[in-house]
Design a protein around this motif. Sequence first.
Motif, PDB file in Angstrom:
ATOM      1  N   ALA A  24       0.924  -1.092   0.011  1.00  0.00           N
ATOM      2  CA  ALA A  24      -0.232   0.147   0.090  1.00  0.00           C
ATOM      3  C   ALA A  24       0.804   1.424   0.092  1.00  0.00           C
ATOM      4  O   ALA A  24       0.672   2.194  -0.870  1.00  0.00           O
ATOM      5  N   GLU A 104      -5.239  -2.614   7.215  1.00  0.00           N
ATOM      6  CA  GLU A 104      -3.968  -2.152   6.723  1.00  0.00           C
ATOM      7  C   GLU A 104      -4.150  -0.952   5.430  1.00  0.00           C
ATOM      8  O   GLU A 104      -3.641   0.045   5.530  1.00  0.00           O
ATOM      9  N   TRP A 105      -4.563  -1.658   4.383  1.00  0.00           N
ATOM     10  CA  TRP A 105      -4.976  -0.743   3.334  1.00  0.00           C
ATOM     11  C   TRP A 105      -5.815   0.260   3.685  1.00  0.00           C
ATOM     12  O   TRP A 105      -5.520   1.533   3.304  1.00  0.00           O
ATOM     13  N   PRO A 112      -8.917   0.094  -1.238  1.00  0.00           N
ATOM     14  CA  PRO A 112      -8.611  -1.376  -0.888  1.00  0.00           C
ATOM     15  C   PRO A 112      -9.051  -2.101  -2.210  1.00  0.00           C
ATOM     16  O   PRO A 112      -8.444  -3.232  -2.170  1.00  0.00           O
ATOM     17  N   LEU A 115      -6.181  -2.284  -4.316  1.00  0.00           N
ATOM     18  CA  LEU A 115      -5.108  -3.257  -4.016  1.00  0.00           C
ATOM     19  C   LEU A 115      -5.301  -4.734  -4.038  1.00  0.00           C
ATOM     20  O   LEU A 115      -4.435  -5.553  -4.086  1.00  0.00           O
ATOM     21  N   CYS A 116      -6.638  -4.798  -3.546  1.00  0.00           N
ATOM     22  CA  CYS A 116      -6.988  -6.345  -3.468  1.00  0.00           C
ATOM     23  C   CYS A 116      -6.827  -6.983  -4.920  1.00  0.00           C
ATOM     24  O   CYS A 116      -6.436  -8.127  -4.985  1.00  0.00           O
ATOM     25  N   SER A 144     -13.980  -5.076   0.055  1.00  0.00           N
ATOM     26  CA  SER A 144     -13.535  -3.781  -0.425  1.00  0.00           C
ATOM     27  C   SER A 144     -14.521  -3.156  -1.276  1.00  0.00           C
ATOM     28  O   SER A 144     -14.330  -1.847  -1.381  1.00  0.00           O
TER      29      SER A 144
END
Length: 157
Positions: A24, A104-105, A112, A115-116, A144
């Motif tokens: 991230a 965390e993201w 998210p 990033l997922c 997300s």
Amino acid sequence: MIEIGKPKIRSGERPAVRYAAYAADTWEKEGEEALEAISKAQYELGIKYAAAQIKAQGLKGKDASAAGAIYINLLQELSVVHSIIENTNNSFIVRTKGCPFFHEWKTAGVDPLKLCESFGNSFMQGLCEGVNPGLRYSITRSMSGGSPYCEKRIDLK
């Protein structure tokens, strides 16, 4: 080209969460090019994880159920609450609640969902192809994306 390091850690260890936070942070600092590097690194890790699990579990099959067995092991290592919806040779569907990376993201202030797609989906497609290049991974529902759970599929094409 941005290179993302490949940690030598077990997926269930706390360093996996730190690696997600690092991804991230790298994306936030480096932009879209970092997402491509993250995706490539995660895909390669997925292939390696599948090979290690095939050997460790003594799996002989190369169908959706075999990939599902590896995925369930990963979820257990990460302590993710899950339920199996379908488990056949052609299709494996699982629902998960809670994600060790989602917090965390969100804390890092990044998207998210995006990033997922680069982090998780790439790893899982690598895992599937490590079992059988004819397997495809998809997410039909996503926390997300606003759902109360994630629903993930592995299908034999």
